[in-house]
Design a protein around this motif. Structure first.
Motif, PDB file in Angstrom:
ATOM      1  N   ILE A 219       0.843  -1.198   0.000  1.00 20.94           N
ATOM      2  CA  ILE A 219       0.000   0.000   0.000  1.00 20.94           C
ATOM      3  C   ILE A 219       0.874   1.242   0.000  1.00 20.94           C
ATOM      4  N   ASN A 222       0.122   7.220  -0.921  1.00 21.59           N
ATOM      5  CA  ASN A 222      -0.939   7.869  -1.700  1.00 21.59           C
ATOM      6  C   ASN A 222      -2.225   7.034  -1.697  1.00 21.59           C
TER       7      ASN A 222
ATOM      8  N   SER B 231       7.936   9.753   0.494  1.00 22.14           N
ATOM      9  CA  SER B 231       7.062  10.376  -0.501  1.00 22.14           C
ATOM     10  C   SER B 231       5.763   9.586  -0.596  1.00 22.14           C
ATOM     11  N   GLY B 232       4.832  10.136  -1.364  1.00 19.73           N
ATOM     12  CA  GLY B 232       3.530   9.493  -1.521  1.00 19.73           C
ATOM     13  C   GLY B 232       3.604   8.125  -2.169  1.00 19.73           C
ATOM     14  N   GLU B 233       4.683   7.888  -2.914  1.00 21.14           N
ATOM     15  CA  GLU B 233       4.827   6.594  -3.576  1.00 21.14           C
ATOM     16  C   GLU B 233       5.490   5.547  -2.678  1.00 21.14           C
ATOM     17  N   ASP B 234       5.956   5.974  -1.509  1.00 19.63           N
ATOM     18  CA  ASP B 234       6.518   4.995  -0.574  1.00 19.63           C
ATOM     19  C   ASP B 234       5.399   4.167   0.038  1.00 19.63           C
ATOM     20  N   HIS B 235       5.693   2.914   0.281  1.00 19.65           N
ATOM     21  CA  HIS B 235       4.702   2.049   0.918  1.00 19.65           C
ATOM     22  C   HIS B 235       4.560   2.404   2.389  1.00 19.65           C
TER      23      HIS B 235
END
Lengths: 431, 431
Positions: A219, A222, B231-235
């Motif tokens: 997950i 974002n 960042s938002g793309e990190d799990h």
């Protein structure tokens, strides 16, 4: 896991719910849109997530819209009939009357059961208050029925960690509340040979934690923001929590129960506000090589004061607690919002508005006798029965339920709590 | 916890490091700026965090800047002298020669020790590879010295979960790597009556998890982004991890070791790239009613190929592994970047550039005899000693260390691993 939103309104009469068999069933792929930010667009008219259930102007929850938005399926009559056929018993009143009104893959669980395949049940409770009210008991009453009807094991997650995270309660306090709540849960009559109750603070670790990490690895931040609405000001403990609620959906999290069975199917009875957790879980499951958990989801239990009366912890009159005396119950029911007319003549002329009548709604949850309920519905709806009589009958029903619960709970000892929560194999859990 | 960045360069000769006593000590409040986003401004010239150590043009790490930016303190000569006085033994070579060059509150730990107060040590390892190289051993060699010198218990966290999260390794693989690494750690000579080694996947739970949740409750997502650059793309598993590395800093996480001692002070020997975790931990500690952990932090171990030679897993020649044969070691040292001049005449005239000379740097880590090292420094630096002789001496020293380690590791059985990792009280851990 908070299985009940006490401050919200059960918006549809049960009959309406189960009859809407024409409702379009969403395809499985409808789980995908969950990752749009749900605070956008028309969805802002009502907000339903694990921590908030609200509508724009305090009106009713639109469950049809919710089903569309979440992408789950309606429980229809053919499904209920199938349950009856397979279990050889009358389906639970909460199923017959549409309290549990939505599902995901419940039909596949029935397929499995029909083939003789095994599955297990998972539900939970977030221990935020010491005394439970009737709404809190609903998922447990229903789960007990499922356990008996299908003869399957059950795991119950006490999310004491969640309450420490969201309610800012102290660890020791949430653990204590958890144990008190476990007594109420045990009092619902679960079979100790088939039931494992666990506190996250005490049980989390080992294989369970391995699944937590693996879910978290699937997950992105974002995605989590999209599903749960997290913001930069939220603490990271909140962002860490969803995989903890996901993990019990996978049988490998319980090595003492299901050793070597990495992929036993799981059915989760819960309130529909928990759907975001399990949409996430279902999305992740195939990537971990696990089966998706199936769900059967309830609507919310109405507050005594009706849709305009906000139920709150500071207003004990808004709900019936399992600790209420007969006198308390009588008084509370008398103060409940009624759909009866203002005077006897009008009432006889127009009948009661059953849609707005909280005592009748409560009867539809708790009066087991279908023909009596149908009788009341007709007589009251057509004005021949008066509000007072309906309230009197409900008071009798609830006093009996609450008294029975109180007696059962008084018999629950600390040793029984320890026994239910012991990490142990359950050798006869499918018998 | 990855205690060593193998692909990086140890940029300062040891003498320079320990002599810079005029360096301004940062006030405690300097821990605050940690929450700015560190990827901004001048700090982008070098990036040092738990997962990345790099400089703009592949040049040296500027440790002075790092100390300023992180807000820790330099280890100065008076501190080293105090250690000698209090422990009645010569301080470890890594302390004398500035390998462990920075600290936070180490002086307070010494105050506590002087008063007779107890404390404990905490270090760790992220098991990303089966064979360790010499750089991996440095924190453990130093920690063993601290354990012996101060007679204190030690907890060693194996962050198998971290490697599952960051390196996308399978759970079973990281657990297996973890056990292999534990054998190397045990081979360093830790005292089993004072040492508890634990795998996060196996140990996390209970009181430990309670601290994980409580730490997570104190860190907003924005703060975590500022500290770790998420960042938002990190799990979300990544975002969940920092409290797991923080929890061992609090004695209440180890109820079997420190029952009833909620606030035993903790000293953490680690490489300086781990500082962000513990800045966060120190910021959170008072809010939970806990003492801040103290730190003693090392610089990075240089790659054999020097600053321009990138050390990588695919280039086994860039490091000495504890599994290397004498022949391997000899060959690798011969290929190391030298600071000697290109021909004998120039060498005699100008001497070796010790700043660039990897064999000399390695000797400064591993040659215990101070006067011999001083002799080599003078003779080699002034051109009277040749590169070949320095490499030969280093080869002898390293073969001895590696052979000794190999013998010790071969003697470590699975039973010993289980014994070190058993969750057990350590009744004589302060004796």
């Amino acid at each position: 896991m908070e299985v009940y939103k006490g401050d919200e309104i059960y918006s549809e009469s049960s009959e309406q719910v189960v009859c809407k068999v024409d409702h379009e069933i969403e395809p499985e792929s409808s789980e995908q849109p969950v990752y749009k930010n749900e605070s956008d667009s028309e969805s802002s008219e009502q907000e339903v997530n694990p921590w908030e259930v609200s509508t724009k102007d305090g009106g009713k929850i639109d469950y049809d819209k919710l089903i569309d938005k979440f992408g789950c399926e309606r429980v229809d009559e053919s499904l209920i009939n199938r349950v009856q056929r397979l279990t050889c018993r009358q389906p639970h009143v909460f199923l017959r009357r549409g309290v549990f009104f939505a599902h995901r893959d419940f039909n596949e669980i029935l397929d499995a059961f029909e083939r003789g395949d095994k599955f297990y049940l998972y539900t939970g409770r977030g221990p935020s208050s010491e005394a439970l009210h009737l709404g809190h008991l609903i998922p447990f009453m229903f789960t007990k029925y499922l356990q008996e009807a299908f003869k399957v094991p059950l795991v119950i997650q006490i999310t004491d960690d969640e309450k420490c995270i969201w309610k800012n309660l102290k660890v020791a306090d949430t653990k204590k509340l958890g144990r008190e709540n476990v007594k109420d849960i045990i009092a619902c009559g679960f079979d100790i040979t088939k039931t494992f109750i666990f506190s996250n603070f005490e049980y989390l670790g080992g294989a369970f934690y391995e699944n937590v990490v693996q879910v978290g690895n699937c997950i992105t931040l974002n995605k989590a923001k999209g599903i749960f609405g997290f913001s930069g000001e939220d603490h990271i403990a909140k962002i860490s929590f969803p995989p903890v609620q996901a993990a019990p959906s996978f049988s490998s999290s319980f090595q003492h129960l299901f050793p070597g069975e990495e992929n036993l199917r799981c059915l989760i009875p819960c309130a529909i506000d928990q759907d975001p957790y399990f949409r996430m879980t279902r999305d992740v499951a195939p990537r971990l090589g696990y089966s998706k958990p199936a769900l059967i989801e309830s609507s919310f239990f109405p507050a005594l004061r009706g849709k305009s009366g906000k139920m709150s912890a500071s207003d004990p009159n808004s709900a019936i607690y399992v600790t209420d005396s007969a006198k308390d119950i009588k008084k509370k029911i008398n103060g409940a919002v009624s759909g009866g007319q203002d005077n006897k003549d009008d009432h006889k002329k127009y009948g009661a508005n059953l849609e707005e009548d909280i005592p009748f709604k409560y009867l539809s949850f708790f009066l087991e006798n279908d023909s009596e309920l149908e009788h009341i519905k007709k007589e009251y709806g057509e004005g021949r029965m008066l509000t007072g009589a309906v309230k009197k009958r409900l008071t009798e029903v609830l006093i009996e339920i609450v008294e029975r619960h109180r007696r059962a709970r008084a018999a629950v000892t600390d040793e029984m709590v320890n026994a239910f929560m012991a990490v142990r194999p359950l050798p006869s859990m499918f018998e």
